[in-house]
Design an enzyme around this catalytic site. Structure first.
Site, mmCIF file in Angstrom:
data_model
loop_
_atom_site.group_PDB
_atom_site.id
_atom_site.type_symbol
_atom_site.label_atom_id
_atom_site.label_comp_id
_atom_site.label_asym_id
_atom_site.label_seq_id
_atom_site.Cartn_x
_atom_site.Cartn_y
_atom_site.Cartn_z
ATOM 1 N N LEU A 56 31.296 82.403 84.670
ATOM 2 C CA LEU A 56 32.512 81.770 85.703
ATOM 3 C C LEU A 56 33.306 80.945 85.030
ATOM 4 O O LEU A 56 33.881 79.924 85.686
ATOM 5 C CB LEU A 56 31.370 80.838 86.920
ATOM 6 C CG LEU A 56 30.630 81.758 87.508
ATOM 7 C CD1 LEU A 56 30.006 80.971 88.705
ATOM 8 C CD2 LEU A 56 31.165 82.773 88.636
ATOM 9 N N GLY A 71 35.891 83.325 86.259
ATOM 10 C CA GLY A 71 35.773 84.026 87.539
ATOM 11 C C GLY A 71 35.317 83.380 88.833
ATOM 12 O O GLY A 71 35.322 81.986 88.580
ATOM 13 N N ASP A 76 25.793 83.378 80.421
ATOM 14 C CA ASP A 76 26.623 83.869 79.325
ATOM 15 C C ASP A 76 25.993 84.977 78.592
ATOM 16 O O ASP A 76 24.840 85.175 78.499
ATOM 17 C CB ASP A 76 26.956 82.941 78.284
ATOM 18 C CG ASP A 76 28.161 82.827 77.499
ATOM 19 O OD1 ASP A 76 28.129 83.506 76.581
ATOM 20 O OD2 ASP A 76 29.262 82.214 77.953
ATOM 21 N N PHE A 125 33.236 94.020 81.661
ATOM 22 C CA PHE A 125 34.617 93.238 81.790
ATOM 23 C C PHE A 125 34.999 91.948 81.304
ATOM 24 O O PHE A 125 35.916 91.388 81.253
ATOM 25 C CB PHE A 125 35.087 93.341 83.246
ATOM 26 C CG PHE A 125 34.954 94.531 83.865
ATOM 27 C CD1 PHE A 125 36.015 95.734 84.217
ATOM 28 C CD2 PHE A 125 33.837 95.020 84.913
ATOM 29 C CE1 PHE A 125 36.258 96.675 84.685
ATOM 30 C CE2 PHE A 125 33.897 96.130 85.343
ATOM 31 C CZ PHE A 125 34.881 97.036 85.244
ATOM 32 N N TYR A 181 44.266 89.023 70.676
ATOM 33 C CA TYR A 181 43.488 89.784 72.055
ATOM 34 C C TYR A 181 43.490 91.228 71.657
ATOM 35 O O TYR A 181 42.395 91.603 71.605
ATOM 36 C CB TYR A 181 44.532 89.124 73.040
ATOM 37 C CG TYR A 181 44.155 90.365 74.103
ATOM 38 C CD1 TYR A 181 42.656 90.219 74.697
ATOM 39 C CD2 TYR A 181 44.981 91.015 74.929
ATOM 40 C CE1 TYR A 181 42.394 90.742 75.824
ATOM 41 C CE2 TYR A 181 44.372 92.082 75.800
ATOM 42 C CZ TYR A 181 43.196 91.905 76.312
ATOM 43 O OH TYR A 181 42.982 92.639 77.334
ATOM 44 N N ARG A 200 57.380 98.262 82.131
ATOM 45 C CA ARG A 200 55.948 98.503 81.839
ATOM 46 C C ARG A 200 55.036 99.418 82.978
ATOM 47 O O ARG A 200 55.904 99.553 83.948
ATOM 48 C CB ARG A 200 55.236 97.064 81.959
ATOM 49 C CG ARG A 200 55.629 96.097 81.075
ATOM 50 C CD ARG A 200 55.007 96.385 79.683
ATOM 51 N NE ARG A 200 55.537 95.412 78.590
ATOM 52 C CZ ARG A 200 56.554 95.717 77.957
ATOM 53 N NH1 ARG A 200 57.275 96.445 77.897
ATOM 54 N NH2 ARG A 200 56.683 94.666 76.849
#
Length: 334
Positions: free
Chosen positions: A33, A36, A51, A73, A141, A222
Site C-alpha cells: 500500500l 496502492g 511487503d 505488478f 527504472y 506514443r
C-alpha cells in the site's frame, strides 16, 4: 487457477484482479500500500498488507492458498524518481523480486507473469519496436526491469518447474469500462489523467514538453494500450506459461498518437477545452515509440479490443468525472 497478484491494489493490479474474477480465476492480493489503494479491491478478495521482503509471510500465503501463478505488478515506476533515487528502485524492483522468487521456489509455485516495460528498450533506432529490438535502457527504472528479466531467465534454467512470461508494456491508459476501477496516482504523471484533471479544474494546465520533434505536429508519439486489454493479455500469458520456459512479449496497439492528438481526443470526449502550455523537451524523450505486438497475437492469440485513442479516453473520463479525487471521492453528478 489460484493467482497471487503482487501489487494488486495498484492501478494495473486492481484491474487485473477484476479480469481474473471475470474469467473464473481466484485472485489473492498482496500489496504494501505504498502507492496502492485497498479501496480499489472488490469485496471478498483475500488481501494481505505485506511487503515482498517479508519472504516468510509470502511463502505462507503461497502455500496456504495453493497459488498456481504469481502476477507480479509490484514496482516503483516513475522514471524521473528513479534517476533521483536509483538505490530505492533497485531495492524495490530488483531485490524485492528476488525475495518473491525465493518464496516461490521454496513453495514450488510453477508460474509467473512479470510486469515489464518498453523502457527496457531505451531509445531504439527503429520503430515499430519488436521483441528482438536491443534492450538498452537509459534510466534506473528501465534497467531495474531489465535486470529482473535476466534474473527470470536464469531462474527458469535453474528451476525447471518454473515458467515465466514477461510482458513489456507501452503506455497503459484508460479505466474499467464499468467505471468500478481507475487511476489514482500521487503524483499523477500519465498524460491522459493529467489532461482530464485539468478539464476538471484540479490542474491549472498541462505542460507539453517539446513541439519541435520530427513528427507531423512536432510532439512526441506514443502507443497507448487500454488497461483491461493489458490485463486480459496477462490471463492469456498465464495459460501459456510452460515449465523451464521464459517468454517475452510486447503489449501495445501497434500505432502511435501524438501528444496533441491525445489532447484533441480529450477535447472531443469531454466537450471542453483543455488548458495546456508548452515547454522545452525533456531529456531522454524519444520522438516516436510504438510497438509491434504481432508476436503475442501470432503465438497466443491475444489482440487488443481498444485500437483507437478516443474509446480509451472515454473510459478514463467515465472514472475521473465521478472520482475526481480518486478512490476517496464521493460520487459526483455526471
Amino acid at each position: 487457477m489460484n493467482v497471487l497478484v503482487a501489487g494488486g491494489a495498484g492501478y494495473i493490479g486492481a484491474h487485473a484482479v477484476r479480469i481474473l474474477l471475470r474469467t473464473g480465476h481466484e485472485p489473492v492480493v498482496v500489496d504494501n500500500l505504498h502507492r496502492g489503494h485497498a479501496e480499489a479491491l472488490p469485496p471478498g478478495v483475500p488481501f494481505f498488507h505485506v511487503d515482498l521482503f517479508d519472504k516468510a509471510t509470502i511463502f505462507s500465503i503461497l502455500r496456504q492458498h495453493r497459488i498456481e501463478c504469481v502476477m507480479h505488478f509490484a514496482a516503483l515506476a516513475y522514471v524521473g524518481e528513479s534517476v533521483e533515487q536509483p538505490l530505492r528502485y533497485y531495492a524495490n524492483n530488483v531485490a524485492a523480486t528476488i525475495s518473491l522468487l525465493e518464496a516461490m521456489i521454496e513453495a514450488r509455485t510453477p508460474r509467473m507473469v512479470f510486469s515489464s516495460t518498453c523502457a527496457t528498450y531505451g531509445e531504439p533506432s527503429q520503430v515499430p519496436i519488436t521483441e528482438e529490438t536491443p534492450q538498452n535502457p537509459i534510466n534506473p527504472y528501465g534497467r531495474s526491469k531489465l535486470f529482473v528479466e535476466h534474473i527470470l531467465r536464469d531462474c527458469v534454467h535453474a528451476y525447471p518447474h518454473l515458467g515465466v512470461v514477461s510482458l513489456r508494456y507501452f503506455n497503459v491508459a484508460g479505466c474499467a469500462e464499468d467505471g468500478s476501477c481507475g487511476e489514482d496516482h500521487d503524483p499523477e504523471t500519465h498524460l491522459i489523467p493529467r489532461l482530464l484533471l485539468a478539464v476538471l479544474g484540479r490542474l491549472d494546465a498541462v505542460t507539453i514538453f517539446g513541439t519541435d520533434y520530427p513528427t507531423p505536429d512536432g510532439t512526441c508519439i506514443r502507443d497507448y494500450i487500454h488497461v483491461e486489454d493489458l490485463c486480459e493479455a496477462h490471463v492469456v500469458a498465464m495459460d501459456a506459461c510452460r515449465p523451464g520456459e521464459f517468454r517475452a512479449y510486447n503489449l501495445g496497439i501497434g500505432r502511435g498518437y501524438s501528444v496533441l492528438e491525445v489532447v484533441e481526443a480529450v477535447r472531443r470526449v469531454t466537450g471542453q477545452e483543455v488548458p495546456i502550455r508548452y515547454g522545452a523537451r525533456r531529456p531522454g524523450d524519444p520522438a516516436v515509440l510504438f510497438a509491434d505486438a504481432s508476436k503475442i497475437e501470432r503465438e497466443l492469440g491475444w489482440r487488443p479490443r481498444f485500437t483507437t485513442i478516443e474509446p480509451i479516453v472515454e473510459t478514463a473520463w467515465r472514472w475521473f468525472r465521478t472520482h475526481p479525487y480518486g478512490y476517496r471521492s464521493a460520487p459526483q453528478a455526471k
